[in-house]
Design an enzyme around this catalytic site. Structure first.
Site, PDB file in Angstrom:
ATOM      1  CG  ASP A 148      -3.054   8.279  -1.814  1.00  0.00           C
ATOM      2  OD1 ASP A 148      -3.034   8.874  -0.047  1.00  0.00           O
ATOM      3  OD2 ASP A 148      -2.843   7.200  -1.510  1.00  0.00           O
ATOM      4  CD  GLN A 174      -3.661   2.986   6.785  1.00  0.00           C
ATOM      5  OE1 GLN A 174      -4.777   3.061   7.320  1.00  0.00           O
ATOM      6  NE2 GLN A 174      -4.196   2.165   5.524  1.00  0.00           N
ATOM      7  NE  ARG A 224      -6.219   1.311  -1.946  1.00  0.00           N
ATOM      8  CZ  ARG A 224      -5.450   1.575  -0.520  1.00  0.00           C
ATOM      9  NH1 ARG A 224      -3.912   1.651  -0.949  1.00  0.00           N
ATOM     10  NH2 ARG A 224      -6.561   2.425   0.000  1.00  0.00           N
ATOM     11  CG  ASN A 226      -2.971  11.943   3.168  1.00  0.00           C
ATOM     12  OD1 ASN A 226      -2.091  10.810   2.147  1.00  0.00           O
ATOM     13  ND2 ASN A 226      -2.401  11.710   4.258  1.00  0.00           N
ATOM     14  CE  LYS A 227      -5.439   5.548   4.320  1.00  0.00           C
ATOM     15  NZ  LYS A 227      -6.505   5.268   3.344  1.00  0.00           N
ATOM     16  NE  ARG A 260      -0.739   1.245   3.760  1.00  0.00           N
ATOM     17  CZ  ARG A 260       0.103   2.442   3.738  1.00  0.00           C
ATOM     18  NH1 ARG A 260       2.011   1.905   3.823  1.00  0.00           N
ATOM     19  NH2 ARG A 260       0.944   3.903   3.873  1.00  0.00           N
ATOM     20  N   GLY A 261       0.589   2.461  -0.013  1.00  0.00           N
ATOM     21  CA  GLY A 261       0.858   4.035   0.049  1.00  0.00           C
ATOM     22  C   GLY A 261       1.063   3.612  -1.837  1.00  0.00           C
ATOM     23  CB  ALA A 262       0.997   7.605  -3.699  1.00  0.00           C
TER      24      ALA A 262
HETATM   25  O1  MRU Z   1      -5.111   3.237   1.843  1.00  0.00           O
HETATM   26  P1  MRU Z   1      -3.383   3.511   2.588  1.00  0.00           P
HETATM   27  O2  MRU Z   1      -2.469   2.696   2.967  1.00  0.00           O
HETATM   28  O3  MRU Z   1      -2.436   3.275   0.698  1.00  0.00           O
HETATM   29  O4  MRU Z   1      -3.032   5.128   2.230  1.00  0.00           O
HETATM   30  C1  MRU Z   1      -1.483   5.673   2.872  1.00  0.00           C
HETATM   31  C2  MRU Z   1      -1.326   7.078   2.351  1.00  0.00           C
HETATM   32  O5  MRU Z   1      -2.814   7.745   2.617  1.00  0.00           O
HETATM   33  C3  MRU Z   1      -0.258   7.551   2.503  1.00  0.00           C
HETATM   34  O6  MRU Z   1      -0.611   8.675   3.084  1.00  0.00           O
HETATM   35  C4  MRU Z   1       0.241   8.580   1.181  1.00  0.00           C
HETATM   36  O7  MRU Z   1      -0.500   7.300  -0.231  1.00  0.00           O
HETATM   37  C5  MRU Z   1       1.460   8.755   0.715  1.00  0.00           C
HETATM   38  S1  MRU Z   1       2.885   7.667   0.762  1.00  0.00           S
HETATM   39  C6  MRU Z   1       4.515   7.814   0.495  1.00  0.00           C
END
Ligand code: MRU
Length: 365
Positions: free
Chosen positions: A242, A201, A91, A252-253, A54-56
């Protein structure tokens, strides 16, 4: 970054055969460090959808390797298009995923099917290497912000939301890269880690990462940040993202927007670390145009963790008759963002700020 002194990336190829793709199973952290072995496209798609990875930036790199795995089974033109479509459907919100797939398809389409697998691994490797380099550069620029506060007042308290560390990228992280660099420079630093409900997370991944690198940190309930800001306990906020619009809106999250509001109300700088691969030059209005992923209600109603004997157990925390909603991201309008930390330097979260660092990026590019 390092685990027990050994350097790892968050995605890598098998050292022996050079084609299997390895990732850490992030659904098992922080309780267990397990490596997954991805050998076909469906495993790569499942890993992204289920958030084993996970993570962008990281899902972009894993999707690129997913194309490689798909091409091993079918390297035809139709196969290439189908692999990209399958991975792209995993996603919706992080633009890096779609950017990486578009780059892979554009690179591979002119290449003859017989030569595509080798070319795909080379291109996916470049995507991964570039991400690691961009995050390292973000770390250097973000370090300037932390060092300036440290020079003025000594200990620096940073608040972060979700996980934008090395687990969310190929290496270093985005929001956490400046923190790791500050720690390496001996700056007195402490991080407030938002737990980041519902998937936690922050509590599970950011806390584990920071602890593994000896960074002082405290996990807080998501709702504690505003209170801490009112009492001068937060010097700056750094989060990842993201998707950033060309006008500087930041997706973002879920919960990031509320932190930005609290930071704005309390005069706390709110910085967003973003590689250019996270900027969507086609989007101007983040609230209206960015697709927000809606995840399963069970992520809100059920919590999982270890019992005293170490086995994992799940418990329901809401009445069985209550519905639950789970929007996974929100959009922070540009006016609440102090600035962006990119691999090319710091800039205002505005069209002009972004255009200054990335000239020539038109809405269509
Ligand atoms: O749903 P996730 O865990 O993939 O979401 C991740 C985030 O929101 C991070 O803050 C974002 O991807 C930045 S990653 C360097």
């Amino acid at each position: 970054m390092k685990i027990d002194g050994i350097h790892y990336r968050s995605v890598w190829l098998d050292r022996d055969d050079g084609w299997r793709v390895h990732i850490f199973d992030q659904t098992k952290l922080p309780w267990a460090l397990e490596v997954l072995d991805l050998t076909d496209l469906s495993q790569a798609a499942h890993a992204i959808r289920s958030m084993q990875t996970r993570g962008a930036p990281l899902i972009g790199a894993v999707a690129a390797y997913g194309v490689c795995l798909g091409l091993r089974a079918d390297a035809s033109d139709a196969g290439l298009a189908a692999h990209a479509a399958t991975l792209g459907a995993t996603r919706p919100t992080a633009v890096n995923l779609h950017w990486a797939l578009a780059r892979m398809v554009a690179h591979l389409r002119p290449i003859a099917p017989a030569a595509r697998v080798a070319a795909a691994y080379a291109e996916a490797g470049r995507i991964a290497d570039e991400d690691a380099a961009q995050c390292e550069a973000i770390g250097r620029y973000g370090l300037e912000l932390i060092a300036e506060i440290a020079a003025r007042k000594g200990r620096v308290n940073v608040l972060t939301h979700c996980n934008a560390g090395w687990l969310a990228t190929v290496d270093w992280g985005t929001a956490l890269a400046p923190i790791y660099m500050a720690e390496m420079q001996g700056i007195d630093l402490h991080v407030w880690v938002d737990e980041t409900r519902p998937r936690n997370q922050g509590a599970a991944l950011t806390a584990w990462e920071l602890g593994s690198h000896g960074v002082k940190h405290t996990v807080i309930a998501d709702n504690a940040g505003g209170h801490l800001m009112q009492h001068g306990e937060v010097d700056l906020v750094i989060v990842g993202t993201d998707r950033v619009t060309r006008t500087g809106d930041v997706c973002n999250k879920i919960g990031t927007y509320l932190k930005a509001l609290a930071a704005h109300d309390n005069g706390v700088p709110f910085w967003v670390a973003t590689p250019s691969t996270t900027i969507d030059w086609t989007v101007a209005d983040g609230v209206r145009e960015i697709p927000i992923e809606e995840r399963a209600a069970s992520e809100v109603t059920v919590m999982t963790g270890p019992t005293e004997d170490g086995s994992l157990a799940s418990i329901r925390i809401t009445p069985s008759f209550s519905a639950a909603a789970n929007p996974a991201f929100d959009v922070t309008p540009a006016r609440l963002v102090t600035g962006l930390i990119t691999e090319r330097g710091l800039c205002a979260a505005t069209s002009a700020g972004l255009a200054g660092l990335f000239p020539g990026m038109t809405p269509a590019s």
